[in-house]
Write a protein that holds these residues in place. Sequence first.
Motif, PDB file in Angstrom:
ATOM      1  N   UNK A 288      39.256   5.059 -51.674  1.00  0.00           N
ATOM      2  CA  UNK A 288      39.915   3.752 -51.682  1.00  0.00           C
ATOM      3  C   UNK A 288      39.479   2.967 -52.915  1.00  0.00           C
ATOM      4  N   UNK A 289      38.190   3.016 -53.226  1.00  0.00           N
ATOM      5  CA  UNK A 289      37.697   2.316 -54.415  1.00  0.00           C
ATOM      6  C   UNK A 289      38.427   2.802 -55.662  1.00  0.00           C
ATOM      7  N   UNK A 290      38.482   4.117 -55.820  1.00  0.00           N
ATOM      8  CA  UNK A 290      39.089   4.666 -57.025  1.00  0.00           C
ATOM      9  C   UNK A 290      40.559   4.270 -57.139  1.00  0.00           C
ATOM     10  N   UNK A 291      41.271   4.337 -56.018  1.00  0.00           N
ATOM     11  CA  UNK A 291      42.678   3.950 -56.066  1.00  0.00           C
ATOM     12  C   UNK A 291      42.845   2.484 -56.430  1.00  0.00           C
ATOM     13  N   UNK A 292      41.994   1.646 -55.840  1.00  0.00           N
ATOM     14  CA  UNK A 292      42.135   0.224 -56.130  1.00  0.00           C
ATOM     15  C   UNK A 292      41.844  -0.046 -57.604  1.00  0.00           C
ATOM     16  N   UNK A 293      40.871   0.660 -58.138  1.00  0.00           N
ATOM     17  CA  UNK A 293      40.595   0.517 -59.572  1.00  0.00           C
ATOM     18  C   UNK A 293      41.806   0.991 -60.374  1.00  0.00           C
ATOM     19  N   UNK A 294      42.339   2.150 -59.972  1.00  0.00           N
ATOM     20  CA  UNK A 294      43.495   2.690 -60.695  1.00  0.00           C
ATOM     21  C   UNK A 294      44.634   1.680 -60.694  1.00  0.00           C
ATOM     22  N   UNK A 295      44.837   1.035 -59.550  1.00  0.00           N
ATOM     23  CA  UNK A 295      45.899   0.040 -59.462  1.00  0.00           C
ATOM     24  C   UNK A 295      45.670  -1.103 -60.440  1.00  0.00           C
ATOM     25  N   UNK A 296      44.435  -1.565 -60.484  1.00  0.00           N
ATOM     26  CA  UNK A 296      44.097  -2.657 -61.397  1.00  0.00           C
ATOM     27  C   UNK A 296      44.330  -2.226 -62.847  1.00  0.00           C
ATOM     28  N   UNK A 297      43.950  -0.993 -63.151  1.00  0.00           N
ATOM     29  CA  UNK A 297      44.139  -0.489 -64.517  1.00  0.00           C
ATOM     30  C   UNK A 297      45.626  -0.410 -64.864  1.00  0.00           C
ATOM     31  N   UNK A 298      46.430   0.073 -63.912  1.00  0.00           N
ATOM     32  CA  UNK A 298      47.869   0.166 -64.169  1.00  0.00           C
ATOM     33  C   UNK A 298      48.435  -1.227 -64.425  1.00  0.00           C
ATOM     34  N   UNK A 299      47.944  -2.184 -63.656  1.00  0.00           N
ATOM     35  CA  UNK A 299      48.379  -3.561 -63.836  1.00  0.00           C
ATOM     36  C   UNK A 299      48.057  -4.075 -65.236  1.00  0.00           C
ATOM     37  N   UNK A 300      46.860  -3.746 -65.711  1.00  0.00           N
ATOM     38  CA  UNK A 300      46.416  -4.289 -66.996  1.00  0.00           C
ATOM     39  C   UNK A 300      46.989  -3.512 -68.175  1.00  0.00           C
ATOM     40  N   UNK A 301      47.079  -2.181 -68.034  1.00  0.00           N
ATOM     41  CA  UNK A 301      47.488  -1.390 -69.200  1.00  0.00           C
ATOM     42  C   UNK A 301      48.977  -1.070 -69.184  1.00  0.00           C
ATOM     43  N   UNK A 302      49.638  -1.328 -68.088  1.00  0.00           N
ATOM     44  CA  UNK A 302      51.049  -0.961 -67.920  1.00  0.00           C
ATOM     45  C   UNK A 302      51.299   0.506 -68.229  1.00  0.00           C
ATOM     46  N   UNK A 303      50.422   1.328 -67.750  1.00  0.00           N
ATOM     47  CA  UNK A 303      50.546   2.755 -68.006  1.00  0.00           C
ATOM     48  C   UNK A 303      50.049   3.512 -66.780  1.00  0.00           C
ATOM     49  N   UNK A 304      50.855   4.523 -66.388  1.00  0.00           N
ATOM     50  CA  UNK A 304      50.432   5.316 -65.236  1.00  0.00           C
ATOM     51  C   UNK A 304      49.426   6.383 -65.633  1.00  0.00           C
TER      52      UNK A 304
END
Lengths: 475, 636
Positions: B371-387
């Motif tokens: 869950x932690x990793x996914x939530x981080x990934x989500x935040x990163x996608x939000x900031x970098x606009x990249x999957x």
Amino acid sequence: MTFLAFLLIPLIVTILSPLFERRVATWISALAFILPMFSSLYGLLTMHRGEEILFTLPEPVGDFYLLYDPVSHAFGFTICLISAMVALYSLPYMSHRFEEMHANAEREFRKYWFLYNLYAVSMLWLVYSGNFLLLYIFLEISLLASFMLIYLYGYGNRQWVGILYFVWTHIAGVLALLGFLIIAFENQTLAINAIKTVGFIPWLLIFLGMVVKLPGLGPHIWLPWAHAEAPTPVSALLSPLTVGLAGYVLLRVYTIDSSFIDTYRDLIIVYALISSVYAGLSVFKQRDYKRLLAYSTVSQMGYVLIALCLGSYGLIGLVVQYMSHGFGKAILFMTAGAIIATFHGLRSLDKMRGMHEFIPTIANAALIGFMTLSGIITIGMFAEFYILVGLTRIYGFNVYLIAAVVLVFVISGLYSFYTMKSIYYGTPLKYEKPKFSKLLDVPLYVIAFFSIAFIFPPLAPALLDGLRAVLGVIP
Amino acid sequence: MIEVFLAMLLSPVLCSLPVAFAWLIDPKPEWARKLPILAVVGLFISLICALQILFSPDRLVKSDWLPEFNINFVFIIDYLSKIMGTLTALIAFLIGVYGLEYMKHDYRLGWYWFFFNLFTASMLLVVYSDNLLMLLIGWEGLGLASWGLIGHWFRDDDELSYVGEVGRKVAGQNYFWSPSTGGWRAISTIRVGDMPMFFAIAAIYFFTGTLNISEIHWEEFAKEVGSFGIFLILFLFMLGPFTKSAQLPFSEWLMTAMTGPTTVSALLHSATMVAAGTYLFMRLSWYIEPWNLHSEGIEAIYIIVLFLGLISAFYGASVALGCLERKVLLAASTMSSLGLMFASTAACAWVGKIAILVGFWYLVTHAFAKATLFLVAGHLIHETHDRFCVGGKEVAKHLKLAFIATIVATLFLSGIPPLTAYWVKSAMDGVMHSLEHHFGYLPLFLLVVTSAIYSAFLAKFLSLNFWKGKEVHIHPHGGGLMSLAYIAMASMLILLLYIYLTGEGFTKLHEFAHFVEEGFLTSSLMVGIIVLVTYLLALYKPRLESPIGKALGDRLYMPFLNDYIVPKFGWFLAKIADYGNRLIDFTCHQAIPSLFEVYSLGVRSIQSGSMERYVKIVVAVVLIVFLISAGMGVTI
């Protein structure tokens, strides 16, 4: 006496409804079915059983009486609920249809309400009929009324489709009538409580007639025409209510004498399975929303025939399946109609994508409709459950049959969600967001409510315990 | 007690209704953008209820449903359900908080929150159900909610919500998937498993007369239906968990499920949906007690689950190693973990109850880390606009909390001594080692290899997003609520470590003491060191640039099963059915009616009204009669 009074209401309203202006007639018609809906619901909750003699005819006809038991009440409830909701829905839909036909709406509505109410009430009386002759009379009335509705207000080549419907259903009717007559001569009565045996020939005739009506694979070919070209409120009664009544007739004959099914069980279940899988596969190729739903009906009616072969658990499954298919298919036909009414005759799947964008309430109702068909958190779950228990009881670990039944259920789920995806999701096409009458979506949710409520107390135990009391004793 | 359960199950759903209705009724409900807070309050109430249940004594809570059929609502409070329920409620609540910020500007909040909360409620129902039919309601609810959430962005118009490189083709086949495809794939795969499982439930009901897992006499049941019978029932039953937990060959839906919002992926992959499959298997094994039974049918099932789990774990880990998409990488890793949970639990047939506990605590550890990793990934996608995995040291500098959370989650999950997962993994090594007499060293070998690869791709995830990935410039703003959620999640891992090391006596089973004991074995330490080495290696060299890496990144071409083989076959059958329908339609509605027309024309042509014609016909008939009579030797 009280139940009879409630059943008489819609009959009286049928005669009176042409006298009223369309809006008033709509509400009166809906109310005329809501009242007996509550009486049959009361009958379910109290597990009411009884008979009420109307009059006695000489041999070989016997008593004309009304038969009350949880099976009748379950069917009656479904018919009343759907007829009432479709009645409300008819107002905006048929207004649109009459406008499209350049007809005088006020005058046409008077005809429409008479035929509509006659159609619905004949089905209601059919399931409470305690005599096969009486049952046959109501069967005929319902066929005539629905034929007229298709003939007058249908789509496409409606006269041709109407006659096609008329011929096919009369093949079914005549075969059944022949069967009933032989029963009458063998038993000197047609009263359901007095018939002792049903011989092979009458059973075969009734069975064949009902397979045409149900329909099974082969005769099924009339159904997509009739259900697709009928005006949508009529489709929403034809498919959920009328065809399934063949299952009701078979159930009643079965409870008197199960010899035919017992002897030919293996053959019938194989036919039913092939029929259901075949129709399920056909759904994928349909590009017309209403035709698609019609094929899904054929597949679902295969469940009814499967259930008929699976002993007392199967019979419980049959009744529940009738209800669940009724609820689900009524909702779905109404969603198809809502699209037709709001997007000016749109019914081709090629011109639909991402419709959720424009009509979210209809899309969500369709979701619940498809959930009901595939038995996901709705009453359909119980239908599948009892069919599966019956399968284990009758066939044990017959791997092929298990695989086939499971396949039938899987296919239902697949075409349901495939259709959802291709109609309601994906990149939306360029349409305007329409404004439409509340009567085009609220009635769908009323049915949806019951579809979900029937898996919880107090409705679930009332229905299932009642059915067990009637059908559970049959081996 | 029943009220607590009702409150727990109903509060999330009821509290999400206002926002759901707001979006259904009003096309632009800007006024309703604060309503999701109410939905999260609903999740919070669930959490409170779960905590109350956690501290209650073990028992069954019953309420009438279909008493005549001996089918009732039965909630079970026992070791597994208490902890699993709390875990689910806690994770759902934290993700809910995160979602308040993550989904703030979404166009479809009503749909999102309704299904999100339905998802949680369904999972809680699965967790606490003892009755299989009631469990099935939750089970189907999970399937439905996951379908709704995966296909949440149904317009398919945002490239950020796709899986795979948009526009890419492999062997003529599109190699990217839209949200509406993802949703359809999820529900269609699950359906294939659920229906056999439904049959198994019906069969169990028929033979035992009850649906309560804890009340079934499995030994008698197995004797009654025979070896083949019990094998068939359990195998069909397990198809449900296999599809839900995305074991081979049903894995593809989990990868394309990444088209949903990240919050959904986080919930789906940690404590709901996929965990439901493994959890159900644990619950079943807990009461079947296969280590006490001598049934060939049951043993065969456990062998299948053991190896299927191990192979899926190996496949998932390898695929994750090649994946470059943030969320798909994590999805593949989840599949791998689920395989390990299955394998470990299946080992209980030979090792005993401890194997279930090992699998279960691995599930708990994994849930928080993933869950932690996914939530981080989500935040990163939000900031970098990249999957895809991008980001260098600048990202690490700007998003310090995300960086820290990722370090904690990857280190604690990979099994590096002496961090949380190490102790559970050590116990798992021990379990696989004890299978030596039955299957040789194969299970242990597969486990060690999988663990090594597992830690490598976790390190890769860290490295490619915060250190050695492509440099991107970001300007973070807000994100406070999101960071709070994943930091809270990551800190649960530290709490868990504390429990493992000191928690003896927390339960009466002494499983933690066993974990610690196993952890101090030299062999376990060796495995721990291998894992550490691969972790460090991958940290320095995160890219696998070779054809093998490419093939792994393409998931070993498994998508062809779902995109090509199955649909081709299905459409072929549908086409046959369609031709059949046309033939019947033609015969009944064209050929036969026109045959009647021909007869009718023939009959009518006789009645022309001309005298001459009638005379001709009469003469002809008389002649024919004569001829026939003559031929038959009749003399007139």
